[in-house]
Design an enzyme around this catalytic site. Structure first.
Site, short mmCIF file in Angstrom:
data_model
loop_
_atom_site.label_atom_id
_atom_site.label_comp_id
_atom_site.label_asym_id
_atom_site.label_seq_id
_atom_site.Cartn_x
_atom_site.Cartn_y
_atom_site.Cartn_z
CG ASP A 1 36.09 34.23 45.62
OD1 ASP A 1 36.81 33.82 44.69
OD2 ASP A 1 34.85 34.27 45.54
CG PHE B 1 44.44 42.39 37.73
CD1 PHE B 1 43.55 41.42 38.14
CD2 PHE B 1 45.03 43.21 38.69
CE1 PHE B 1 43.24 41.26 39.50
CE2 PHE B 1 44.74 43.04 40.05
CZ PHE B 1 43.84 42.07 40.44
CG ASN C 1 45.12 37.39 39.37
OD1 ASN C 1 45.99 38.22 39.15
ND2 ASN C 1 43.87 37.55 38.98
N PRO C 2 48.82 36.73 39.14
CG PRO C 2 49.91 37.01 37.09
CD PRO C 2 48.84 36.22 37.76
N GLY C 3 48.44 39.51 39.29
CA GLY C 3 47.97 40.84 39.64
C GLY C 3 47.57 40.92 41.10
#
Length: 195
Positions: free
Chosen positions: A69, A150, A9-11
Site C-alpha cells: 500500500d 505510472f 495495478n500492472p505498474g
C-alpha cells in the site's frame, strides 16, 4: 518460491517482478493464481491497508502473498492524498485526473515538499506476517515531466528529474517501493534462516 502479488495495478506488478525475480522469487499476479480480489482499503495507515490486502489474497489462494500500500504524502496538504492516493479525484479516477486535482490543490503553494511512502506486507500463514516501510523524499512539480512510470510519477520530483524521467534502474534504487522491498528481503532472509 511462489508469491502472489495482491494488486490489480500492472505498474506495481511489473516493479515487483523486476525487483524480486533476481532473488529467486516467482511472482504471480492474482489472475495467474486464479483470483481477482478488490479488497476494501479500510485502514487508516499504509501498513494496515497492506496487511488487509495480503491477508485476503493469502486466504483466497493458500499461497504466500505480498501486498503494497503506497501513496503520496504532501506536507502543504496536511499529508493528503495519503491513503487515498489512488482515489484522490474519485473512486475510479485515472492517473491523469488524480494529478490534475493535486496540481489544482497546489496552485499558489510555495512549499512543495512531499514523499512517496510504501508499506510492504508479506503473509504466509494465519497470524504470520512481516511488514516493512520505505520512503522517498521529493517535491511536487508544477507540470508533468517524462513519460515513464505510472501514477503521480510525472509530477514527483527528485532533484531535477521527475520519477517519470528516471530509468527503471534509477527509480528502483531510490524509490519508496524499492527501499521497502530491500528491507523486506533482508527481513525475509532472516526469517528463512530461523526456520
Amino acid at each position: 518460491m511462489k508469491v502472489v502479488i495482491a494488486t490489480g495495478n500492472p505498474g506495481k506488478l511489473k516493479e515487483f517482478k523486476r525487483i524480486l525475480s533476481p532473488y529467486g522469487v516467482e511472482v504471480l499476479s492474482q489472475s495467474q493464481a486464479g483470483v481477482q480480489l478488490d479488497v476494501e482499503e479500510t485502514g487508516t495507515t499504509f501498513e494496515e491497508n497492506a496487511l488487509l490486502k495480503a491477508q485476503a489474497v493469502f486466504a483466497a489462494t493458500g499461497l504466500p502473498a505480498i501486498a503494497d500500500d503506497s501513496g503520496l504524502v504532501v506536507d502543504a496538504l496536511d499529508g493528503a492524498p495519503g491513503v487515498y492516493t489512488a482515489r484522490y479525484a474519485g473512486e475510479h479516477a485515472t492517473d491523469d485526473e488524480n494529478i490534475q486535482k493535486l496540481l489544482a490543490n497546489m496552485q499558489g503553494v510555495g512549499e512543495r515538499s512531499a514523499r512517496f511512502v510504501s508499506a510492504i506486507c508479506y503473509v504466509w500463514g494465519e497470524e504470520k506476517s512481516l511488514t516493512t516501510r520505505g520512503e522517498c523524499e521529493g517535491s511536487i512539480g508544477f507540470t508533468k515531466r517524462g513519460d515513464g512510470g505510472f501514477g503521480y510519477d510525472p509530477i514527483f520530483m527528485v532533484g531535477e528529474k521527475s520519477f517519470a524521467q528516471l530509468s527503471a534502474e534509477e527509480k528502483d534504487a531510490i524509490s519508496h517501493r524499492g527501499k521497502a522491498l530491500r528491507l523486506f528481503l533482508e527481513a525475509f532472509g532472516r526469517l528463512m534462516e530461523e526456520k
